[in-house]
Design an enzyme around this catalytic site. Sequence first.
Site, PDB file in Angstrom:
ATOM      1  N   ASP A 193     -21.882  29.714 -37.952  1.00 11.04           N
ATOM      2  CA  ASP A 193     -22.820  29.749 -36.835  1.00 11.04           C
ATOM      3  C   ASP A 193     -22.914  28.372 -36.198  1.00 11.04           C
ATOM      4  O   ASP A 193     -23.063  27.370 -36.896  1.00 11.04           O
ATOM      5  CB  ASP A 193     -24.200  30.173 -37.357  1.00 11.04           C
ATOM      6  CG  ASP A 193     -25.279  30.138 -36.289  1.00 11.04           C
ATOM      7  OD1 ASP A 193     -24.953  30.398 -35.116  1.00 11.04           O
ATOM      8  OD2 ASP A 193     -26.442  29.863 -36.631  1.00 11.04           O
ATOM      9  N   SER A 205     -33.032  33.082 -37.462  1.00  8.48           N
ATOM     10  CA  SER A 205     -32.973  32.460 -36.145  1.00  8.48           C
ATOM     11  C   SER A 205     -34.320  31.857 -35.740  1.00  8.48           C
ATOM     12  O   SER A 205     -34.819  30.950 -36.403  1.00  8.48           O
ATOM     13  CB  SER A 205     -32.464  33.478 -35.120  1.00  8.48           C
ATOM     14  OG  SER A 205     -32.014  32.840 -33.954  1.00  8.48           O
ATOM     15  N   CYS A 215     -27.614  27.817 -34.784  1.00  4.41           N
ATOM     16  CA  CYS A 215     -28.550  27.237 -35.768  1.00  4.41           C
ATOM     17  C   CYS A 215     -27.734  26.923 -37.017  1.00  4.41           C
ATOM     18  O   CYS A 215     -27.912  27.526 -38.074  1.00  4.41           O
ATOM     19  CB  CYS A 215     -29.677  28.197 -36.086  1.00  4.41           C
ATOM     20  SG  CYS A 215     -30.692  28.662 -34.663  1.00  4.41           S
ATOM     21  N   HIS A 272     -24.171  33.687 -37.815  1.00  2.00           N
ATOM     22  CA  HIS A 272     -25.617  33.591 -37.627  1.00  2.00           C
ATOM     23  C   HIS A 272     -26.381  34.655 -38.416  1.00  2.00           C
ATOM     24  O   HIS A 272     -27.495  34.419 -38.869  1.00  2.00           O
ATOM     25  CB  HIS A 272     -25.899  33.739 -36.132  1.00  2.00           C
ATOM     26  CG  HIS A 272     -27.295  33.420 -35.706  1.00  2.00           C
ATOM     27  ND1 HIS A 272     -27.797  32.144 -35.695  1.00  2.00           N
ATOM     28  CD2 HIS A 272     -28.301  34.228 -35.246  1.00  2.00           C
ATOM     29  CE1 HIS A 272     -29.063  32.160 -35.245  1.00  2.00           C
ATOM     30  NE2 HIS A 272     -29.381  33.408 -34.966  1.00  2.00           N
TER      31      HIS A 272
END
Length: 341
Positions: free
Chosen positions: A259, A72, A262, A316
């Site tokens: 995800d 992240s 991102c 993610h």
Amino acid sequence: MSLSWNAFGWDKVSNIIYVDQPVGTGFSYSSDFRDIPSNEQGVSNDLYDFLQEFYKAHPGYIENEFYITGESYAGHYIPALASRVHQGNKNREGIQINLNGFSVGNGNTDPAIQYKAYTAFALENKLITKTDYVSINKMIPKCERGIELCATKGNNACVQAYEACRGIYGSIVDINGNINVYDIRKECKGEHCYDFSRMDTFLNLTSVREVLGVQTDFISCSKTVKFAMRTDRMKDLEVGIPELLEDGIKVLIYAGEYDLKCNWLGNSRWVHAMKWSGQKKFVGSPTVPFVVNGSKAGEMQSYGPLTFLKVHDAGHMVPMDQPKAALKMLTRWMQGKLATK
């Protein structure tokens, strides 16, 4: 409120140092608020100082290969730290750290490219219609200009860049109601879409803190640190990576395919757009399956020290969603055998 062994923990193939950072998060603290960093220079200098002290205390690990990993916002932290370690080695500062590579999962690294990828990812995954796509894309020019000003002027221009860009992502989220932005297959539950409150409670037990030797409260997400770092989020941290690649430092960028925050498409685009001597050969390299125990767990491209891997059936947090595949990924990458079946 108890612990159990993770059969696919990364400690199976490495010694792991977990660092709560920036200062003000986790158990890391200072009595002076001025110690909370506001940019990646401050973050990377703190981490570099930590590593120097760690190796002084544990010289037996100095010869070990050293890798940096994270997810992240670590798309900012990790390239910055890798560059700081590399420069420290080149400048003969302190203890030489045997940096072999770094890896980022579903990272926020190059906002200019990643924000533009939101609508394409959303359209491909049927989160928006073609009409929505055209409408939301009208925000992109203003976002691009904001990021350009952030790069040249910094400070408040970076805050304004975020304000100019967040509507792109926000519009997609608004259209989809209570979607989990970290895994579009799921519903969002709670402030951060996952309930990790038991982890916070466990780490703040007096008995746990005594065992760990800490006196401060554990803070998983700090609003104070978020505010201090507000001018950092729209900076491009891809810029320092080419030098690392040229010097043979291995780089693995991986992303779970579900995800949104991102997403894999934005990460793939910045990796492919990155200017370095191996760019053309990387872009022209074949996409090959990433196979775990005879099953396709993802697909990847690789050339020289650079690899991009899209992980199937993950959001993610790839090691949480696909722990077996994540451990295989780490193991083979460190061994230089990612393409092994």
